[in-house]
Design an enzyme around this catalytic site. Sequence first.
Site, PDB file in Angstrom:
ATOM      1  N   ASP A 181      30.013  72.530 -85.253  1.00  0.00           N
ATOM      2  CA  ASP A 181      29.212  71.623 -86.070  1.00  0.00           C
ATOM      3  C   ASP A 181      28.953  70.288 -85.370  1.00  0.00           C
ATOM      4  O   ASP A 181      29.860  69.738 -84.738  1.00  0.00           O
ATOM      5  CB  ASP A 181      29.997  71.378 -87.375  1.00  0.00           C
ATOM      6  CG  ASP A 181      29.198  70.625 -88.407  1.00  0.00           C
ATOM      7  OD1 ASP A 181      28.126  71.122 -88.795  1.00  0.00           O
ATOM      8  OD2 ASP A 181      29.651  69.549 -88.838  1.00  0.00           O
ATOM      9  N   GLU A 223      41.327  81.592 -72.091  1.00  0.00           N
ATOM     10  CA  GLU A 223      42.712  82.109 -72.023  1.00  0.00           C
ATOM     11  C   GLU A 223      42.814  83.463 -72.708  1.00  0.00           C
ATOM     12  O   GLU A 223      43.803  84.175 -72.562  1.00  0.00           O
ATOM     13  CB  GLU A 223      43.670  81.166 -72.784  1.00  0.00           C
ATOM     14  CG  GLU A 223      43.964  79.859 -72.115  1.00  0.00           C
ATOM     15  CD  GLU A 223      44.630  78.871 -73.095  1.00  0.00           C
ATOM     16  OE1 GLU A 223      45.069  79.280 -74.200  1.00  0.00           O
ATOM     17  OE2 GLU A 223      44.678  77.679 -72.744  1.00  0.00           O
TER      18      GLU A 223
HETATM   19  C1  NOJ Z   1      25.680  70.376 -89.894  1.00  0.00           C
HETATM   20  C2  NOJ Z   1      25.870  71.395 -90.962  1.00  0.00           C
HETATM   21  O1  NOJ Z   1      25.055  72.507 -90.690  1.00  0.00           O
HETATM   22  C3  NOJ Z   1      25.504  70.724 -92.263  1.00  0.00           C
HETATM   23  O2  NOJ Z   1      25.442  71.650 -93.316  1.00  0.00           O
HETATM   24  C4  NOJ Z   1      26.493  69.619 -92.533  1.00  0.00           C
HETATM   25  O3  NOJ Z   1      26.110  68.903 -93.691  1.00  0.00           O
HETATM   26  C5  NOJ Z   1      26.555  68.639 -91.370  1.00  0.00           C
HETATM   27  N1  NOJ Z   1      26.595  69.286 -90.096  1.00  0.00           N
HETATM   28  C6  NOJ Z   1      27.786  67.762 -91.478  1.00  0.00           C
HETATM   29  O4  NOJ Z   1      28.930  68.507 -91.205  1.00  0.00           O
END
Ligand code: NOJ
Length: 516
Positions: A181, A223
């Site tokens: 993310d 790993e």
């Molecule tokens: C990207 C994620 O896809 C989204 O759903 C989220 O709100 C933001 N990152 C923050 O984590």
Amino acid sequence: MGDLRGITARLDHVAALGADALWLSPFYPSPQVDAGYDVSDYCDVDPMFGTLDDFDELLAAAHERGLRVTIDLVPNHCSDQHPWFRAAVAAGRGSAERSRFHFVDGRGPDGDLPPNNWRSVFGGPSWTRVTEPDGTPGQWYYHLFAAEQPDFDWGNPEILTEFERILRFWLDRGVDGFRIDVSDALIKDTTWPDTEDGSPVIPKDESSAVHDVYRAFRRVMDEYPGDRMAVIETGAPDDVVAAFLRPDEMHLAFNFRFVKAGWDGASLRAAVDESIAANAAVGAPTTWVTDNHDTTRSVTRYGADVTLVGDYVPDVAQERALDPEAFARGTRRARAMSVLLLSLPGAAYVYAGQELGLPEVEDLPLEVLQDPAVARSGGRVRGRDGCRVPLPWSGVRPPFGFAADDAATWLPQPEGWASLTVERQEADPASMLALYRSVLALRRAEPALRSGSVSWEEPGPDLLVLRRRAAAGGRDLRVVVNLTEEPVELPAGEVLVASSPVDGGMLAGESAVVLA
Ligand code: NOJ
């Protein structure tokens, strides 16, 4: 809500679709301020979604069906309920606990102004002030997203050590990979300069320290025996993204060029060429995406002729439900796009419900909306809930087999989805689901569709003719996409798959085929 056992129960649908792998959005313990992207424990399952045993069963059941499992890793921020953040607030100024986050004194004589003018992605300032243990107004902490999502300070080496432990925890259980993310945003300019428009300064070029994080992640993944894969989420330009895909960093990056291109031949073509060229520079395959849990569903985008503007928050203009004509147009175009999406080299991602041609649910009542962007924008944006409504599986009324018969789902499903259930579409050879299954079966059978090179035969912006050459073995194929509303004559060849019936050698308007 949906849960892990529910996913296990529906794995046959994913396998029958012809997918190779799953990507699960966050299922960790979380206050659910941002649909689980506010994690309070990275090594467990939220009781709402099940247990670690349920996870192990899901993983085993997926592996039995030949499906790999990718889970979501959220390294930029945690929940304000994570024990580390609670300890940081409790420990006070200058403590080791605070040094895991960005705690900064405010500006102004009493420190009651935020340290700088940066804005949160979800609206409002990206700083929130805490009360110190002695009850006085205190320091401010930085959050790129909601206030309940404090950012880690990746300048503190403890954070990397902790994430290496988290990676190993899940790799030891047998996961095949990670979706990472906001992967490019880990390092901020901690001189905290004001910017003209309040956008944050986040160095991500090839010399930024953020790349050391991914080199370390890669060493951990290497790993483990067998193939492991990490796909990063970033909205950065192609060349910046490519730096994250150097041989000692991550494997794939989401490519949002199709999300932004809209129904437009010139931009689709540029998206294909430029994405492939940027990744070729570092020897990485590309990915193809039209839909995900952060964007207005493509049937609706194509039907209403809207292109996305922001990175996360759908365009405010899209508040009305599609009329039947726009829905038909959106469906036609989304069908054609599915043929293009699944005929390109690299990895293609299909978001749950895309294979059913679900439209965005645009008329969810304000009181059910959960996206933090809604409240933080004072209701100016409707956020992303409209693409997250639970899937319709069977039956003629909500909850369409998603939950027990009289249960209310976390977001209400439209009555009209009776015609879009998996059950209905399985019985209809002309359905969106049937099309996805055929195109994915063809992709599996024809190396030319999933690897090899792309070249263009037609210069015209409204008729895309792609020649797909297999790298080794397999025949060459052609993919034809007609972006106009008028039928066009097809080049000679056997039609292997078509998004609408081909009649007398003519390809209907807003349609696509694969030709041998
Ligand atoms: C990207 C994620 O896809 C989204 O759903 C989220 O709100 C933001 N990152 C923050 O984590």
